[in-house]
Write a protein that holds these residues in place. Structure first.
Motif, mmCIF file in Angstrom:
data_model
loop_
_atom_site.group_PDB
_atom_site.id
_atom_site.type_symbol
_atom_site.label_atom_id
_atom_site.label_comp_id
_atom_site.label_asym_id
_atom_site.label_seq_id
_atom_site.Cartn_x
_atom_site.Cartn_y
_atom_site.Cartn_z
ATOM 1 N N ASP A 1 0.830 -1.207 0.000
ATOM 2 C CA ASP A 1 0.000 0.000 0.000
ATOM 3 C C ASP A 1 0.862 1.254 0.000
ATOM 4 O OD1 ASP A 1 -2.520 -1.277 0.043
ATOM 5 O OD2 ASP A 1 -2.364 -1.615 2.194
ATOM 6 N N TYR A 2 1.910 1.240 0.796
ATOM 7 C CA TYR A 2 2.779 2.411 0.868
ATOM 8 C C TYR A 2 3.461 2.689 -0.468
ATOM 9 C CZ TYR A 2 2.318 3.271 5.872
ATOM 10 O OH TYR A 2 1.826 3.614 7.109
ATOM 11 N N ARG A 3 3.780 1.629 -1.212
ATOM 12 C CA ARG A 3 4.385 1.827 -2.530
ATOM 13 C C ARG A 3 3.394 2.504 -3.485
ATOM 14 N NH1 ARG A 3 7.312 -3.095 -1.473
ATOM 15 N NH2 ARG A 3 5.585 -4.362 -2.268
ATOM 16 N N VAL A 4 2.117 2.092 -3.391
ATOM 17 C CA VAL A 4 1.088 2.717 -4.218
ATOM 18 C C VAL A 4 0.864 4.164 -3.775
ATOM 19 C CG1 VAL A 4 -1.276 2.581 -5.066
ATOM 20 C CG2 VAL A 4 -0.011 0.480 -4.598
ATOM 21 N N LEU A 5 0.880 4.397 -2.470
ATOM 22 C CA LEU A 5 0.717 5.753 -1.941
ATOM 23 C C LEU A 5 1.730 6.713 -2.550
ATOM 24 C CD1 LEU A 5 0.076 5.035 1.859
ATOM 25 C CD2 LEU A 5 -1.512 6.156 0.306
ATOM 26 N N GLU A 6 2.946 6.266 -2.672
ATOM 27 C CA GLU A 6 3.990 7.109 -3.239
ATOM 28 C C GLU A 6 3.709 7.439 -4.704
ATOM 29 O OE1 GLU A 6 6.359 8.679 -1.937
ATOM 30 O OE2 GLU A 6 6.430 7.829 0.088
ATOM 31 N N LEU A 7 3.086 6.497 -5.426
ATOM 32 C CA LEU A 7 2.815 6.696 -6.846
ATOM 33 C C LEU A 7 1.716 7.721 -7.095
ATOM 34 C CD1 LEU A 7 2.924 3.017 -8.198
ATOM 35 C CD2 LEU A 7 4.592 4.814 -8.655
ATOM 36 N N VAL A 8 0.761 7.829 -6.165
ATOM 37 C CA VAL A 8 -0.426 8.642 -6.424
ATOM 38 C C VAL A 8 -0.541 9.864 -5.515
ATOM 39 C CG1 VAL A 8 -1.677 6.625 -7.266
ATOM 40 C CG2 VAL A 8 -1.908 7.284 -4.871
ATOM 41 N N ARG A 9 0.452 10.144 -4.712
ATOM 42 C CA ARG A 9 0.298 11.189 -3.703
ATOM 43 C C ARG A 9 0.142 12.588 -4.298
ATOM 44 N NH1 ARG A 9 5.228 11.056 0.232
ATOM 45 N NH2 ARG A 9 3.891 12.610 1.217
ATOM 46 N N ASP A 10 0.561 12.808 -5.533
ATOM 47 C CA ASP A 10 0.410 14.121 -6.163
ATOM 48 C C ASP A 10 -0.825 14.205 -7.055
ATOM 49 O OD1 ASP A 10 2.776 15.035 -4.990
ATOM 50 O OD2 ASP A 10 3.991 14.222 -6.629
ATOM 51 N N LYS A 11 -1.692 13.198 -6.983
ATOM 52 C CA LYS A 11 -2.873 13.147 -7.839
ATOM 53 C C LYS A 11 -4.130 13.513 -7.050
ATOM 54 C CE LYS A 11 -0.423 11.339 -11.230
ATOM 55 N NZ LYS A 11 -0.200 12.028 -12.512
ATOM 56 N N LYS A 12 -5.236 13.704 -7.798
ATOM 57 C CA LYS A 12 -6.534 13.881 -7.153
ATOM 58 C C LYS A 12 -7.056 12.498 -6.792
ATOM 59 C CE LYS A 12 -9.251 17.228 -8.361
ATOM 60 N NZ LYS A 12 -10.193 18.119 -9.071
#
Length: 461
Positions: free
Chosen positions: A319-330
């Motif tokens: 989950d944390y890896r995905v969080l890093e991928l989308v943290r600048d998105k809406k």
């Protein structure tokens, strides 16, 4: 009026009860007269009004009956193209339509180019350019709301607003040019304040149009939404729940979804292009690797991301890896499986990554929380704006760019007034703003742009 006569099949090719062939131009009625035989002996072609006649299409060389049809006559300028128009309603199969079309081509009509009927309506003054463009939006509308916006534009809602802005710009230009023509008279502080006030008013109205541009684009094209998360968190179940059908295969086996599944759903009038992606994780499976890579590409293109988390496991390293991928998105964060959750979920950790993103607790399997999710999506899209039938939405990228360019010139003009720039330089910006607005309605647009716009239309339109 144009001098040649065009013809095309106006309905999609395939099997159906009716197919329509449209003819437009000065020779339309004569072309129809050569191949049409009415059931009753009437001179339908010499009456100066609208007619709907039952009869047959006949090959005039062999007197062979091609099809049983209804023929309608609409004389210019009271037709869509403002020319004489004949429409032949044939049986809706590929063979009869093509046979009738070939017969009409032999009578001197030529095959219409893409969008040429709408182009003629524009060139003959029947529609302005923004109204003509709205036709393709009506055809491609994915929701009732999108169709309503396009219909309002066809009715002239945008055109009337643009014409009003242009009139105000001409009045402002007249004020400025009066100063240029009579340089011996002092412009006066009162006149300068009035011109600045008028320019500011036009800027404000232009800003109001641009404020709805993003929403209008979404109504027209749809909101590209990607469902992401680690494997087996319920992404496919969420897709199925939103679609109200079993579109994606759901199993307990992680990595079931390997390719991108895309569907369009209607959430309260807004078309949502929603994509279920492969679970984002490290894998040795070659097919799953390709799916994961495709998922990463879609993240960069997405307008909105639905990030699904598992309420039964809490936050994991994946989950944390995905969080890093989308943290600048809406992002909308969805804590799924609350119907079977056995442990608490630490939402505070999520808020550190996404302080402004909504966090919802749902059950895709039991369809819990989906209405709340739909409302949150609406709120994110509209950003608090209230939609109504009298609002003007800029849904076309070309229109938005023209408004932005016009706005640049208006702001330059306003700054020039405040800095006491010579009035002839200010007039250049005002005139440029007026001309650019005219590109939206077509009264200041070049032939190349007109050809490019109508080339996106289908042939029979």
């Amino acid at each position: 009026m144009l001098e040649d006569t065009i013809v095309a099949i106006a309905t999609p090719l395939g099997e159906g009860s009716i197919g329509v062939i449209r003819i437009s131009g000065p020779g339309a009625i004569e072309a129809g007269r050569k191949v049409f035989r009415p059931k009753k002996n009437i001179n339908w072609h010499i009456k100066d009004n609208y007619r709907l006649v039952y009869g047959y299409i006949v090959n005039p060389q062999q007197e062979e009956i091609i099809d049983e049809v209804l023929l309608s006559v609409m004389r210019g300028p009271h037709s869509f193209t403002a020319e004489d128009v004949v429409e032949i309603s044939c049986h809706g199969g590929i063979v009869p339509l093509r046979r009738v079309l070939q017969l009409l081509l032999r009578q001197g009509a030529r095959l219409a180019e893409p969008g040429e009927f709408s182009k003629r309506a524009f060139l003959n003054g029947r529609l302005d350019l923004s109204q003509a463009e709205s036709i393709i939006d009506i055809i491609r509308a994915k929701t009732d709301a999108g169709a309503q916006i396009a219909m309002a534009q066809l009715g002239g809602s945008l055109s009337n607003k643009i014409f009003t802005l242009q009139d105000k710009l001409l009045s402002l230009l007249a004020q400025i040019e009066a100063v240029i023509d009579f340089p011996e008279e002092d412009i006066g502080e009162a006149n300068l304040q009035e011109m600045s006030r008028n320019c500011s008013e036009i800027i404000k109205e232009t800003e109001q149009l641009l404020a709805n541009a993003q929403t209008g684009k979404i109504y027209r094209e749809g909101l590209q939404t990607v469902i992401v998360g680690k494997p087996n968190v319920g992404k496919s179940s969420l897709l199925n729940a939103l679609l109200r059908e079993q579109r994606a295969i759901v199993t307990e086996i992680p990595g079931t979804t390997r390719d991108i599944i895309e569907e369009v759903i209607n959430i309260r009038g807004i078309p949502i292009k929603i994509m279920d992606t492969a679970g984002l994780r490290e894998t040795r499976d070659l097919v799953e690797q390709l799916g994961v890579e495709k998922s990463r590409e879609l993240l960069n293109q997405a307008d909105l991301i639905l990030f699904v988390l598992d309420a039964t496991t809490g936050l994991s390293a994946e989950d944390y890896r995905v969080l890093e991928l989308v943290r600048d998105k809406k992002v909308i964060l969805l804590i799924n499986k609350i119907d079977v959750a056995s442990i608490g979920f630490d939402t505070e950790a999520l808020k550190e990554f996404f302080p402004k993103s909504p966090i919802l607790k749902i059950s895709a399997k039991k369809e819990i929380g989906l209405e709340t999710l739909e409302q949150v999506i609406m709120d994110l899209i509209l950003e608090g704006k209230v939609t109504s039938t009298d609002q003007i939405f800029i849904s076309n990228t070309r229109h938005k760019q023209a408004l932005e360019r016009s706005m640049d010139h208006l702001q330059e003009a306003l700054q020039g007034m405040k800095a006491l720039v010579p009035p002839d330089l200010i007039s250049i910006d005002i005139r440029s703003a007026w001309e650019i607005l005219g590109e939206i309605t077509g009264n200041t647009v070049g032939e190349d742009l007109i050809d490019r716009i109508f080339s996106d239309f289908c042939i029979g339109k």
